[in-house]
Scaffold this active site. Structure first.
Site, mmCIF file in Angstrom:
data_model
loop_
_atom_site.group_PDB
_atom_site.id
_atom_site.type_symbol
_atom_site.label_atom_id
_atom_site.label_comp_id
_atom_site.label_asym_id
_atom_site.label_seq_id
_atom_site.Cartn_x
_atom_site.Cartn_y
_atom_site.Cartn_z
ATOM 1 C CG ASP A 92 -2.015 -0.952 1.226
ATOM 2 O OD1 ASP A 92 -2.031 -1.819 0.326
ATOM 3 O OD2 ASP A 92 -2.893 -0.856 2.103
ATOM 4 C CG HIS A 149 2.198 -8.839 0.588
ATOM 5 N ND1 HIS A 149 1.586 -9.973 1.083
ATOM 6 C CD2 HIS A 149 2.032 -7.879 1.536
ATOM 7 C CE1 HIS A 149 1.057 -9.704 2.270
ATOM 8 N NE2 HIS A 149 1.313 -8.436 2.564
ATOM 9 C CB SER A 254 10.970 3.958 4.500
ATOM 10 O OG SER A 254 11.662 4.829 3.627
#
Length: 297
Positions: A92, A149, A254
């Site tokens: 995300d 992921h 980050s």
């Protein structure tokens, strides 16, 4: 440039990056309810964190701030796009830059780029498979889901820990700090996939307490030198991760930089490109089917 921005940038060069990050890491690991609950509650309010997607929705139920920050999501919160051969978004966040690796350089912001070889720890042979390939830089904001992921199924070939500074990562530092992502501490993970070589580079920043991978756990500095660990068949038992599987996480978050080799994949020309993205969305398709977009400005 506004004076407050100049002051912020000056502080970035003067601040003891690693000391600040260690202190923040200790606070984030604190399990005393009166401390961790206050930290979590303030964070949720400040960044308007959506807990409805979390596997554990009550933010104060987590044992520490770090446990809250690296929270798991409900199984159906991030469905994986099922387009054949697609490369998925690994996290995300927001795409800050995306495009081609040009003459061994990766675009950072107007007037700034950094070296592919430098990003991967200074080894030209390690960087060679990505020359002329593609990159995407994804910034994870404080309110985002902070697990990373796999865009494609892959077999781990090498993990490289590159020590460095811990400048804050935001639009201002991207515009102002030369070679920001090749100067900050980072962990580069190189995989073999159906579309050739792939690298996921997890870049640290100020107050990023640590970076973890699912196979090595906490990745810690080693005498402030570049450290490479081979995972191919010649070195140790191969590690294979499925498409969409978790490969690592940030404790205080980050940036992730995704690298692919040349002539294998092309980025989608979607409204989400250079904007918000979610883990599991399609970012690229095989070169014969995807549509490229103009170079970064």
């Amino acid at each position: 440039m506004p004076f407050k921005d100049q002051l912020f940038l000056a502080s970035q060069y003067l601040a003891p990056h690693h000391l600040v990050s260690r202190l923040m890491g200790r606070a984030a690991d604190c399990r005393a309810p009166e401390i961790k609950n206050r930290m979590i509650a303030r964070f949720v309010r400040r960044y308007n964190v959506d807990m409805s997607e979390a596997l554990v929705e009550d933010p104060l139920a987590y044992a520490s701030f770090n446990d809250f920050f690296t929270r798991a999501l409900k199984p159906d919160a991030r469905p994986l796009d099922d387009e054949p051969g697609a490369a998925l978004c690994p996290a995300d966040g927001a795409i800050s830059q995306i495009g081609a690796i040009d003459n061994g350089r990766i675009f950072q912001a107007k007037g700034h780029s950094f070296g592919l070889t430098d990003l991967l720890g200074g080894d030209a042979e390690r960087a060679a498979p990505f020359a002329g390939g593609q990159f995407a830089t994804i910034y994870l904001s404080p309110r985002d889901y902070h697990r990373v992921h796999m865009p494609l199924a892959g077999t781990l070939r090498e993990m490289v820990h590159v020590p460095g500074r811990l400048f804050s990562v935001n639009p201002l530092t991207a515009r102002s700090v030369p070679e920001l992502f090749a100067r900050n501490e980072r962990v580069a993970c190189l995989f073999d996939t159906e579309h050739g070589p792939m690298a996921l580079v997890l870049v640290g920043a100020m107050i990023v307490a640590s970076i973890e991978t699912v196979w090595a756990g906490l990745v810690t500095p080693h005498k402030r030198q570049v450290r490479s660990v081979r995972y191919d068949a010649a070195a140790r038992a191969p590690i294979h991760l499925d498409k969409g599987a978790e490969m690592g996480r940030f404790k205080l978050g980050s940036t992730v930089i995704v690298l692919f080799g040349p002539k294998r994949l092309r980025w989608l020309d979607l409204p989400s490109v250079r904007g918000p993205v979610r883990m599991g969305e399609t970012l690229a398709l095989p070169a014969s089917t995807a549509i490229s977009f103009p170079e970064s400005e």
